[in-house]
Design a protein around this motif. Structure first.
Motif, PDB file in Angstrom:
ATOM      1  N   ARG A   4       0.835  -1.202   0.000  1.00 22.53           N
ATOM      2  CA  ARG A   4       0.000   0.000   0.000  1.00 22.53           C
ATOM      3  C   ARG A   4       0.870   1.253   0.000  1.00 22.53           C
ATOM      4  N   VAL A   5       0.398   2.303  -0.664  1.00 16.56           N
ATOM      5  CA  VAL A   5       1.123   3.571  -0.696  1.00 16.56           C
ATOM      6  C   VAL A   5       1.355   4.078   0.720  1.00 16.56           C
ATOM      7  N   SER A   6       0.342   3.957   1.569  1.00 19.41           N
ATOM      8  CA  SER A   6       0.480   4.451   2.939  1.00 19.41           C
ATOM      9  C   SER A   6       1.555   3.694   3.716  1.00 19.41           C
ATOM     10  N   ASP A   7       1.769   2.421   3.390  1.00 18.49           N
ATOM     11  CA  ASP A   7       2.822   1.656   4.055  1.00 18.49           C
ATOM     12  C   ASP A   7       4.204   2.108   3.593  1.00 18.49           C
ATOM     13  N   VAL A   8       4.330   2.386   2.312  1.00 17.44           N
ATOM     14  CA  VAL A   8       5.622   2.816   1.776  1.00 17.44           C
ATOM     15  C   VAL A   8       6.004   4.178   2.332  1.00 17.44           C
ATOM     16  N   PHE A   9       5.044   5.094   2.374  1.00 19.29           N
ATOM     17  CA  PHE A   9       5.338   6.464   2.772  1.00 19.29           C
ATOM     18  C   PHE A   9       5.012   6.738   4.234  1.00 19.29           C
ATOM     19  N   SER A  10       5.178   5.731   5.075  1.00 18.15           N
ATOM     20  CA  SER A  10       4.941   5.953   6.500  1.00 18.15           C
ATOM     21  C   SER A  10       5.982   6.925   7.034  1.00 18.15           C
ATOM     22  N   SER A  11       5.657   7.555   8.126  1.00 12.02           N
ATOM     23  CA  SER A  11       6.563   8.551   8.692  1.00 12.02           C
ATOM     24  C   SER A  11       7.825   7.918   9.271  1.00 12.02           C
ATOM     25  N   ASN A  12       7.869   6.605   9.354  1.00  8.64           N
ATOM     26  CA  ASN A  12       9.037   5.925   9.910  1.00  8.64           C
ATOM     27  C   ASN A  12      10.134   5.697   8.885  1.00  8.64           C
ATOM     28  N   ASN A  13       9.846   5.878   7.610  1.00 10.59           N
ATOM     29  CA  ASN A  13      10.815   5.601   6.561  1.00 10.59           C
ATOM     30  C   ASN A  13      11.468   6.877   6.054  1.00 10.59           C
ATOM     31  N   LEU A  14      12.761   6.785   5.761  1.00  8.97           N
ATOM     32  CA  LEU A  14      13.496   7.893   5.159  1.00  8.97           C
ATOM     33  C   LEU A  14      13.880   7.495   3.741  1.00  8.97           C
ATOM     34  N   PHE A  15      13.811   8.465   2.819  1.00  8.37           N
ATOM     35  CA  PHE A  15      14.071   8.197   1.415  1.00  8.37           C
ATOM     36  C   PHE A  15      15.153   9.119   0.887  1.00  8.37           C
ATOM     37  N   SER A  16      15.828   8.638  -0.138  1.00  6.65           N
ATOM     38  CA  SER A  16      16.850   9.420  -0.815  1.00  6.65           C
ATOM     39  C   SER A  16      16.723   9.157  -2.312  1.00  6.65           C
ATOM     40  N   ILE A  17      16.947  10.200  -3.082  1.00 12.69           N
ATOM     41  CA  ILE A  17      16.983  10.040  -4.534  1.00 12.69           C
ATOM     42  C   ILE A  17      18.448  10.156  -4.942  1.00 12.69           C
ATOM     43  N   PRO A  18      19.022   9.070  -5.450  1.00 15.31           N
ATOM     44  CA  PRO A  18      20.442   9.096  -5.820  1.00 15.31           C
ATOM     45  C   PRO A  18      20.749  10.180  -6.853  1.00 15.31           C
ATOM     46  N   ASN A  19      21.977  10.661  -6.827  1.00 15.67           N
ATOM     47  CA  ASN A  19      22.391  11.753  -7.717  1.00 15.67           C
ATOM     48  C   ASN A  19      22.260  11.417  -9.197  1.00 15.67           C
ATOM     49  N   TYR A  20      22.324  10.137  -9.536  1.00 18.84           N
ATOM     50  CA  TYR A  20      22.239   9.772 -10.954  1.00 18.84           C
ATOM     51  C   TYR A  20      20.817   9.858 -11.503  1.00 18.84           C
ATOM     52  N   GLN A  21      19.827  10.037 -10.651  1.00 16.49           N
ATOM     53  CA  GLN A  21      18.445  10.171 -11.117  1.00 16.49           C
ATOM     54  C   GLN A  21      18.244  11.558 -11.727  1.00 16.49           C
ATOM     55  N   ARG A  22      17.347  11.639 -12.694  1.00 15.53           N
ATOM     56  CA  ARG A  22      17.077  12.929 -13.343  1.00 15.53           C
ATOM     57  C   ARG A  22      16.364  13.867 -12.377  1.00 15.53           C
ATOM     58  N   ASP A  23      16.430  15.153 -12.674  1.00 27.70           N
ATOM     59  CA  ASP A  23      15.752  16.154 -11.863  1.00 27.70           C
ATOM     60  C   ASP A  23      14.242  15.969 -11.976  1.00 27.70           C
ATOM     61  N   TYR A  24      13.525  16.513 -11.001  1.00 30.39           N
ATOM     62  CA  TYR A  24      12.065  16.451 -11.023  1.00 30.39           C
ATOM     63  C   TYR A  24      11.564  17.202 -12.251  1.00 30.39           C
ATOM     64  N   ALA A  25      10.726  16.531 -13.042  1.00 31.09           N
ATOM     65  CA  ALA A  25      10.313  17.128 -14.314  1.00 31.09           C
ATOM     66  C   ALA A  25       8.816  17.028 -14.585  1.00 31.09           C
ATOM     67  N   TRP A  26       8.038  16.550 -13.626  1.00 30.71           N
ATOM     68  CA  TRP A  26       6.609  16.400 -13.885  1.00 30.71           C
ATOM     69  C   TRP A  26       5.943  17.755 -14.013  1.00 30.71           C
ATOM     70  N   GLY A  27       5.011  17.815 -14.967  1.00 37.76           N
ATOM     71  CA  GLY A  27       4.218  19.018 -15.175  1.00 37.76           C
ATOM     72  C   GLY A  27       2.782  18.803 -14.732  1.00 37.76           C
ATOM     73  N   ALA A  28       1.954  19.779 -15.008  1.00 35.99           N
ATOM     74  CA  ALA A  28       0.554  19.743 -14.579  1.00 35.99           C
ATOM     75  C   ALA A  28      -0.176  18.515 -15.122  1.00 35.99           C
ATOM     76  N   HIS A  29       0.120  18.123 -16.369  1.00 37.10           N
ATOM     77  CA  HIS A  29      -0.556  16.971 -16.979  1.00 37.10           C
ATOM     78  C   HIS A  29      -0.272  15.687 -16.188  1.00 37.10           C
TER      79      HIS A  29
END
Length: 106
Positions: A4-29
């Protein structure tokens, strides 16, 4: 493994986006499509006639747990970042009704 999304994004978990990932690029669509998927998932979960216990597929998010307990987001970082930001904005609005989250969508 499905979860479940709520299980993944619980407040107990910390996340990191590695440097090799592209910059955030999502638009309104992209955000609108994700929001519509979330609305559909909510409607399905509230439908008493729906016998589908599988939930709603929001896409793949691949995580790798590091030795320090932090999860690197390997795939799905655009979706994960957007879900996290939506969750943050909705929680902020819930905790302070005077906040106007529409300023983020100009």
């Amino acid at each position: 493994m499905q979860t479940r999304v709520s299980d993944v994004f619980s407040s107990n978990n910390l996340f990191s986006i590695p440097n090799y990932q592209r910059d955030y690029a999502w638009g309104a669509h992209n955000i609108t499509e994700l929001w519509e998927d979330l609305e559909e998932a909510k409607a399905l979960s509230e439908d008493k006639n729906n016998s589908n216990e599988m939930g709603h597929f929001l896409g793949t998010i691949v995580l790798a747990k590091r030795d320090d307990g932090v999860y690197d987001i390997i795939d799905g970082q655009q979706r994960a970042t957007t879900i996290y930001l939506l969750r943050y904005a909705l929680n902020a609005l819930k905790n302070n009704k005077d906040r106007n989250i529409n300023i983020f969508f100009r």
